[in-house]
Design a protein around this motif. Structure first.
Motif, PDB file in Angstrom:
ATOM      1  N   GLN A  36      28.825  19.774  78.273  1.00 25.83           N
ATOM      2  CA  GLN A  36      28.236  19.980  79.604  1.00 25.83           C
ATOM      3  C   GLN A  36      29.306  20.427  80.604  1.00 25.83           C
ATOM      4  OE1 GLN A  36      24.809  18.938  81.129  1.00 25.83           O
ATOM      5  NE2 GLN A  36      25.821  20.477  82.386  1.00 25.83           N
TER       6      GLN A  36
ATOM      7  N   VAL B  68      27.646  27.077  74.488  1.00 23.25           N
ATOM      8  CA  VAL B  68      26.420  27.105  75.287  1.00 23.25           C
ATOM      9  C   VAL B  68      25.284  26.461  74.510  1.00 23.25           C
ATOM     10  CG1 VAL B  68      24.736  28.609  76.374  1.00 23.25           C
ATOM     11  CG2 VAL B  68      27.152  29.118  76.580  1.00 23.25           C
TER      12      VAL B  68
ATOM     13  N   ARG C 121      20.662  34.140  88.474  1.00 22.53           N
ATOM     14  CA  ARG C 121      22.096  34.352  88.558  1.00 22.53           C
ATOM     15  C   ARG C 121      22.787  33.939  87.258  1.00 22.53           C
ATOM     16  NH1 ARG C 121      26.509  31.995  92.206  1.00 22.53           N
ATOM     17  NH2 ARG C 121      25.514  30.047  91.680  1.00 22.53           N
ATOM     18  N   LEU C 122      22.174  32.969  86.560  1.00 18.31           N
ATOM     19  CA  LEU C 122      22.783  32.473  85.332  1.00 18.31           C
ATOM     20  C   LEU C 122      22.373  33.306  84.129  1.00 18.31           C
ATOM     21  CD1 LEU C 122      22.142  28.655  85.715  1.00 18.31           C
ATOM     22  CD2 LEU C 122      24.325  29.812  85.856  1.00 18.31           C
TER      23      LEU C 122
ATOM     24  N   THR D 125      25.414  22.677  74.541  1.00 11.35           N
ATOM     25  CA  THR D 125      25.332  21.973  75.822  1.00 11.35           C
ATOM     26  C   THR D 125      24.241  20.901  75.856  1.00 11.35           C
ATOM     27  OG1 THR D 125      26.013  24.046  76.755  1.00 11.35           O
ATOM     28  CG2 THR D 125      25.373  22.367  78.296  1.00 11.35           C
TER      29      THR D 125
ATOM     30  N   TYR E  93      34.146  35.676  76.996  1.00 14.54           N
ATOM     31  CA  TYR E  93      32.729  35.552  77.298  1.00 14.54           C
ATOM     32  C   TYR E  93      31.891  36.323  76.279  1.00 14.54           C
ATOM     33  CZ  TYR E  93      28.433  37.044  79.498  1.00 14.54           C
ATOM     34  OH  TYR E  93      27.128  37.348  79.738  1.00 14.54           O
TER      35      TYR E  93
ATOM     36  N   TYR F 192      30.515  23.910  79.867  1.00 13.87           N
ATOM     37  CA  TYR F 192      29.499  24.897  80.209  1.00 13.87           C
ATOM     38  C   TYR F 192      29.491  25.160  81.711  1.00 13.87           C
ATOM     39  CZ  TYR F 192      24.905  26.932  81.003  1.00 13.87           C
ATOM     40  OH  TYR F 192      23.884  27.734  81.417  1.00 13.87           O
TER      41      TYR F 192
ATOM     42  N   PHE G 161      17.383  23.789  79.734  1.00 12.06           N
ATOM     43  CA  PHE G 161      18.420  24.813  79.876  1.00 12.06           C
ATOM     44  C   PHE G 161      17.817  26.216  79.842  1.00 12.06           C
ATOM     45  CE2 PHE G 161      21.484  21.473  79.032  1.00 12.06           C
ATOM     46  CZ  PHE G 161      22.458  21.835  79.935  1.00 12.06           C
TER      47      PHE G 161
ATOM     48  N   ARG H 210      32.768  26.884  82.867  1.00 10.38           N
ATOM     49  CA  ARG H 210      32.866  28.244  82.336  1.00 10.38           C
ATOM     50  C   ARG H 210      31.978  29.169  83.184  1.00 10.38           C
ATOM     51  NH1 ARG H 210      28.710  30.086  80.262  1.00 10.38           N
ATOM     52  NH2 ARG H 210      28.587  31.876  78.887  1.00 10.38           N
ATOM     53  N   THR H 211      30.757  28.702  83.489  1.00 11.41           N
ATOM     54  CA  THR H 211      29.845  29.487  84.318  1.00 11.41           C
ATOM     55  C   THR H 211      30.479  29.759  85.678  1.00 11.41           C
ATOM     56  OG1 THR H 211      28.094  28.310  83.211  1.00 11.41           O
ATOM     57  CG2 THR H 211      27.474  29.586  85.130  1.00 11.41           C
TER      58      THR H 211
ATOM     59  N   LEU I  27      24.803  35.026  82.016  1.00 16.42           N
ATOM     60  CA  LEU I  27      25.961  34.258  81.548  1.00 16.42           C
ATOM     61  C   LEU I  27      25.632  33.434  80.314  1.00 16.42           C
ATOM     62  CD1 LEU I  27      27.179  33.089  85.031  1.00 16.42           C
ATOM     63  CD2 LEU I  27      28.004  34.995  83.701  1.00 16.42           C
TER      64      LEU I  27
ATOM     65  N   LEU J  19      33.250  32.227  85.458  1.00 13.81           N
ATOM     66  CA  LEU J  19      32.724  33.578  85.238  1.00 13.81           C
ATOM     67  C   LEU J  19      32.256  34.180  86.556  1.00 13.81           C
ATOM     68  CD1 LEU J  19      30.770  33.304  81.889  1.00 13.81           C
ATOM     69  CD2 LEU J  19      32.775  34.682  82.378  1.00 13.81           C
ATOM     70  N   ILE J  20      31.579  33.344  87.374  1.00 14.85           N
ATOM     71  CA  ILE J  20      31.098  33.863  88.654  1.00 14.85           C
ATOM     72  C   ILE J  20      32.285  34.306  89.506  1.00 14.85           C
ATOM     73  CG2 ILE J  20      29.987  33.201  90.813  1.00 14.85           C
ATOM     74  CD1 ILE J  20      28.202  31.329  89.081  1.00 14.85           C
TER      75      ILE J  20
ATOM     76  N   ARG K 235      17.848  29.061  83.012  1.00 13.73           N
ATOM     77  CA  ARG K 235      18.244  30.462  82.964  1.00 13.73           C
ATOM     78  C   ARG K 235      17.130  31.368  83.468  1.00 13.73           C
ATOM     79  NH1 ARG K 235      21.337  31.968  78.072  1.00 13.73           N
ATOM     80  NH2 ARG K 235      23.277  30.824  78.274  1.00 13.73           N
TER      81      ARG K 235
END
Lengths: 446, 378
Positions: free
Chosen positions: B253, B187, A442-443, B190, B178, B256, A433, B259-260, A446, B263-264, A437
């Motif tokens: 998972q 997060v 892009r992640l 996850t 967020y 996560y 993970f 949610r990502t 977040l 958010l985008i 990132r």
């Protein structure tokens, strides 16, 4: 090189990545240690060998380290033998066709709980007339309890648990309790030095016998033992390299081939691309686990055969669609245009120019895939399709499950392999993970 | 084309009913297309299954053993036969077996036979099990398998609907908050999804059944099964731990990734615009965040469900749930080949049906299908 140094610096800023990496390093060190100290044949022998290996271990013993916990004082296995300590034995001169041999084996007992079992093994050497022995148990407070008598063959084992008359004489309690309990009690053991006395008569000049006393502990070995007296530490230790190799090879095998096929499909386009797409769609709804089970049932349960099938089924996975989406813009990018312009071969473009571009994206998903394959090995073992000879974590779990370990309360048996699986999963997942990132900016926010 | 691109059901419109039937026709067309494609896919998958199963001649063996058994039984009950000599009996038996084998096509070349087996597999017409019987006593593979289908579906559907619903709600909630502690906690958790659901199942059994004795160790109902309404309570109680295991195994998972995703999409300009207009956050979520993300959510849900079927097999084994997964496990133990093949076939079907149902839902929400300015999905 700078690219990788920058990435490395980025990684070192994520605590989870460092934590994950240290778990992985620890597992790798354990794996190397296991491979160096236990050769494959030895691991198989220890795991599948017969009585001679397991005779001195108890059933269902908890790991030794439990004794470190405060207030816990469980007996550990004591093996005392006249073969290793000849001082226990005294033999008189052979006169008028008879000789006396006396064995006194003293042992200290300081635990707060009773042993699992007490067994006596004897090996007699004789030509025609076997030695005759009478075995007595002397407690620290001086009581003498007669156990049994009889002639000694070449290989005798007396498991006191099966001696009905002794159990009756002890007041219908198991011998290991009756022999070690405080007088008048059945749940508090008497601490002190016990002595096992074996009085023997030898009827031949060359005749002799050896005695081995095994007081099976409730705690045994680094990881305890299972229902077949096997030391679990062998399986847990040797399972580490197997789990890591299985997870790593499966992840390498599937991601790299998947990526290559996606790149080839995108580059050549047309019917090749179409074919790859259709095969992927078929493969996506193939029931992978039932197919693996079928292969395991019909052909071979060898772990490496299973790995091969798994890779074959994993090549045309959902990943192809993801990689395809990544390769499509790369194919149109100017540097590929330039390569085409100076006449680079398709092979060169696909393998040297296109694939290296997506490797950074591949790395995190690759790391994340490893634990899922490690767990898959355990899943297969739990279904009874584990490798027939090798000891693995999954097979320990499978044995524990089929023996009802949770129901009977042998938690260590489940918790240890499960803990190792979880540690592996956690290590790779944390690193994966963090890498995700870092490599997918892009992640990052977040 | 022009009127098709208009908003579909925003304002009352004389064209609306026509558009509705248009949409319906397109969805129906799309569904039929997908059904055909999926059926072809299943057939290919089943053919691979048949090939794997028969590579060692196993299907042939099953057939031959069954023929021998039925011929033997026929001879045993026939009083005429009893009077003959041993060699005559064997003679007749051989002849009967040969006839029957020919009738069933066992003398044909493999290419033809495999097609025949394929057809039998498609109809789940797999003959008799070797050792196992259904609870009602039947030895037909089809009966044994169909009997186990209902418990599997109950567990699978309940668990995955709960999982899907709560994952979306939690993901929406977190995407609104967020960066909060809760968000970061999810997060951080996850990586726990790396472990499959059966793994959590074992821990749940350890805690709730072995240590605290609150929940049953496994099974679907208490023994003996209570009657009336209590039967359903008992089933519900037995469902708690398996569902919790499936939930724990996948929730972080899915939360996560969604949610990502949310958010985008919530950083798009049109969402900012809506915020500026002063719309409530629930309206924004419904109109501008959920709507464009729904097709993708459904696609990823389809993939989750496909993997969930694999997890189901082993979860049922761990929880002694009397479903298809446990059947497969038992069949491996007994080495009951017809059941192993049959279970593989039914899992292929279940996967295909899952994909098909999600395809229809996809068609209902995907504007490319609904409004009709795009082809089939990529």
């Amino acid at each position: 090189m700078n690219y990788f140094r920058a990435r490395f610096n980025a990684i070192s800023q994520y605590p989870s990545a460092i934590f994950g990496t240290s778990i992985i390093l620890f597992l790798i060190i354990v794996a190397i240690y296991a491979l160096v100290t236990i050769p494959r044949s030895e691991a198989i022998r220890l795991w599948r060998g017969g009585d001679e290996i397991w005779a001195e271990s108890p059933r269902y013993a908890v790991p030794k380290w439990v004794n470190i916990l405060p207030g816990v004082n469980l007996p550990v296995t004591q093996v005392l033998s006249t073969v290793t300590t000849p001082e226990y034995k005294t033999v008189s001169d052979f006169t008028s066709g008879i000789a006396e041999s006396r064995v006194e084996i003293p042992f200290d007992f300081t635990a707060n709980a009773f042993p699992k079992e007490v067994s006596i093994f004897a090996q007699g050497v004789s030509d025609r007339s076997r030695p005759y022995v009478s075995i007595t148990w002397i407690t620290p407070d001086g009581r003498e309890i007669f156990l049994l008598d009889g002639t000694v063959g070449s290989n005798e084992s007396y498991r006191l648990r099966t001696n009905r008359t002794l159990i009756r004489r002890l007041g219908n309690v198991n011998p290991e309790v009756g022999l070690l309990a405080k007088p008048g009690s059945v749940d508090i053991p008497l601490k002190g030095t016990y002595t096992l006395v074996v009085d023997g008569l030898l009827f031949e000049e060359e005749s002799s016998f050896d005695v081995k006393l095994v007081v099976y502990g409730q705690a045994h070995g680094l990881a305890g033992t299972d229902h077949r007296r096997r030391d679990l530490s062998v399986a847990l230790l040797y399972g580490t390299p197997i789990a890591l190799a299985f997870g790593f090879l499966a992840a390498v095998g599937t991601t790299i081939t998947t990526m290559m096929i996606a790149a080839i499909g995108v580059w050549f386009g047309g019917w090749i691309d179409g074919l790859i797409q259709r095969v992927t769609e078929v493969n996506l709804i193939l029931p992978v686990l039932p197919l693996l089970i079928m292969v395991g049932t019909f052909y071979s349960r060898n772990i490496w055969v299973m790995l091969g099938i798994l890779i074959l089924l994993g090549i045309f996975s959902a990943g192809i669609k993801t990689y395809r989406a990544m390769f499509l813009p790369i194919k149109e990018s100017p540097y590929i245009e330039a390569a085409r312009g100076y006449g680079a071969s398709s092979y060169r473009i696909v393998f040297l120019y296109m694939i290296p571009r997506v490797i950074p994206v591949l790395v995190p998903s690759f790391v994340l895939l490893i634990p899922s394959y490690v767990f898959l090995e355990a899943t297969l073992a739990l279904l009874g399709l584990g490798d027939p000879v090798l000891p693995t974590w999954g097979k320990v779990l499978s044995d524990a499950y089929s023996d009802g370990a949770l129901f009977k309360g042998y938690y260590y048996w489940v918790l240890q392999p499960a803990g190792l699986l979880m540690l592996t999963g956690l290590g790779f997942a944390m690193l994966g993970f963090a890498l995700d990132r870092i490599f997918n900016p892009r992640l990052r926010g977040l | 084309m022009a009127n098709e691109l208009q908003p579909v059901h925003r304002t009352p419109n004389p064209l609306q009913s026509k558009q509705w039937s248009d949409t319906f026709r397109r969805i129906a067309k799309y569904s039929v297309q997908r059904l055909v494609v999926l059926f072809i896919t299943v057939v290919i998958g089943l053919y691979i299954t048949v090939l794997i199963a028969n590579q060692g001649g196993y299907v042939d063996q099953i057939r031959k053993a069954q023929i021998r058994e039925s011929v033997g039984q026929m001879m045993a009950v026939n009083p005429e036969v009893q009077r003959l000599t041993q060699s005559q009996i064997i003679d007749i038996q051989q002849r009967e077996i040969a006839l029957e084998e020919e009738r069933l096509g066992l003398h044909l070349p493999f290419a033809l036979r495999s097609v025949m087996y394929l057809q039998q597999a498609i109809t789940l017409n797999l003959g008799n099990a070797e050792y196992m019987t259904s609870d009602s006593g039947s030895r037909r593979v089809r009966n044994i398998i169909l009997e186990r289908l209902a418990p599997t579906l109950v567990l699978f559907l309940t668990a995955n609907l709960i999982l899907f619903g709560s994952a979306i709600l939690i993901a929406l909630f977190l995407s609104r908050r967020y960066g909060s502690f809760l968000d970061r906690a999810v997060v951080a958790l996850t990586p726990t999804s790396a472990a499959p659901s059966w793994f959590y199942g074992m821990f749940l059994i350890l805690l709730f059944s072995a240590l605290w004795r609150m929940m049953p160790f496994g099974g679907m109902v208490a023994a003996p099964p209570p009657s009336g309404i209590h039967y359903y309570f008992s089933v519900a109680k037995h469902l708690v731990l398996p569902i919790a295991a499936i939930f724990l195994g996948a929730i972080f998972q899915s939360v996560y990734s969604w949610r990502t995703f949310f958010l985008i999409y919530s950083s798009e300009d049109y969402v900012e615009m809506a915020k500026a207009k002063g719309m409530t956050s629930s309206m924004i979520e419904r109109r501008y965040v959920l709507k464009p993300t729904l097709p993708t959510i459904i696609t990823s849900f389809a993939l989750t469900l496909i993997y969930a079927w694999q997890g189901q097999i082993i979860l049922e084994t761990v929880f002694n749930w009397p479903g298809l997964g446990r059947l497969l496990y038992q069949a491996i133990g007994f080495n009951d080949i017809p059941i192993v093949v049959g279970s593989t076939v039914i899992f292929a079907y279940l996967l295909a049906i899952t994909v098909f149902l999600l395809d229809i839902i996809y068609a209902l929400v995907d504007p490319r299908v609904k409004v009709g300015n795009g082809g089939a999905r990529a």
